[in-house]
Design a protein around this motif. Sequence first.
Motif, mmCIF file in Angstrom:
data_model
loop_
_atom_site.group_PDB
_atom_site.id
_atom_site.type_symbol
_atom_site.label_atom_id
_atom_site.label_comp_id
_atom_site.label_asym_id
_atom_site.label_seq_id
_atom_site.Cartn_x
_atom_site.Cartn_y
_atom_site.Cartn_z
ATOM 1 N N ALA A 102 0.808 -1.213 0.000
ATOM 2 C CA ALA A 102 0.000 0.000 0.000
ATOM 3 C C ALA A 102 0.845 1.269 0.000
ATOM 4 N N LYS A 105 5.549 2.857 -4.074
ATOM 5 C CA LYS A 105 5.221 2.914 -5.503
ATOM 6 C C LYS A 105 5.949 1.828 -6.271
ATOM 7 N N LYS A 312 -4.386 0.778 2.046
ATOM 8 C CA LYS A 312 -4.346 1.672 0.879
ATOM 9 C C LYS A 312 -5.302 2.839 1.086
ATOM 10 N N GLN A 313 -6.486 2.547 1.614
ATOM 11 C CA GLN A 313 -7.483 3.585 1.851
ATOM 12 C C GLN A 313 -7.031 4.554 2.933
ATOM 13 N N LYS A 316 -4.298 6.757 1.524
ATOM 14 C CA LYS A 316 -4.849 7.727 0.583
ATOM 15 C C LYS A 316 -5.561 8.861 1.313
ATOM 16 N N GLU A 317 -6.436 8.506 2.251
ATOM 17 C CA GLU A 317 -7.184 9.519 2.993
ATOM 18 C C GLU A 317 -6.274 10.351 3.889
ATOM 19 N N GLY A 319 -3.340 11.289 3.159
ATOM 20 C CA GLY A 319 -2.444 12.128 2.362
ATOM 21 C C GLY A 319 -0.983 11.755 2.527
ATOM 22 N N GLU A 321 2.433 10.506 1.456
ATOM 23 C CA GLU A 321 3.135 10.408 0.181
ATOM 24 C C GLU A 321 3.696 9.002 0.008
ATOM 25 N N LEU A 322 3.417 8.393 -1.137
ATOM 26 C CA LEU A 322 3.941 7.065 -1.389
ATOM 27 C C LEU A 322 5.456 7.121 -1.460
#
Length: 323
Positions: A102, A105, A312-313, A316-317, A319, A321-322
């Motif tokens: 998750a 990259k 992953k969620q 994402k929520e 914020g 940074e990958l």
Amino acid sequence: MKKLISAIATASLTLLGGTAAHAASYPDKPVTVIVPFVPGGSSDITARSVLPGMQKLLGQTFVAENKPGANSAIGAQALARSTPDGYTMMVGSIGTFAINEALYKELSYNPSKDFTYLTQAVRNPNILVAPPSFPPNTVAELVEYAKKNPGKVSYASSGTGSSDHLSAILFRQRTGTTGVDVPYRGGGAAIADLLGAQVNVSFQNLGAVQKHVQAGKLKALAITGDTRSPELPNVPTLAEAGIKDMVVYSWQGFAVPKDTPAPVVKTLSDALRTTLRDPGVTKTLQGLGFEVVANTPEEFAAFQKAEVARWKQVIKEGGIELQ
């Protein structure tokens, strides 16, 4: 044409017979168990707790081999690239099998595609702790304090993307509060600064801070498990404290490379689960703060998939940074 069909059939039977013979004789040489972390951590402890039982059940040597580095990616990549014959397996963590997928990259392995899962061995919840001098004594008080002091509460973690870091982010998402993340290079450093009151709170692994809570050096506000801990029965779950949908466990599990023959997968999974359920092994693991899970390959695979989607969620929520 008939000769060709006969030849193909003979070759197929030979191949199947070879596979069956391999499964029947497995294991007939030592098995390497990759631990993608340094000695002494949760994955290493899990491996070394079950290997003697595996050896006894299967009559072969199981050797732990530590391959640390790159947040467990070096060891995981080694497993993914190994021959799928059952002679290389790995014990990995929530990070190895879920969070890394998750968070990164470009990962040198794919947890959802490169492995066949054997069993989720153990799990343990995180616990929300703070120095005794930090004013809030309950989750409700912490939420109120954080809302009155936006962006001021510091959350120590063992590193970006760790389960304690993501637990803090999920907590802020669930409570509508803010704070500042303070990542360390490992849980030991984070706990040291908690004990010194250099940071405010942290979602540390239960086993890592249990003795400090019992000694009064840290205070526990809540636990992220679905039930209270027998070792700390007075500490409420987050659900009891009013925070719903926030059950979080750190966990360890075993896997082999994809395409490992099904009979070999069954042999390893059965032996692992039998060993984990041995009363002596269970008692040892519980004494270290672990709860034995010992589920089936199918259950572990479904759980792993759900964990990847969940984090992953959250990432994402949040914020984040990958990497």
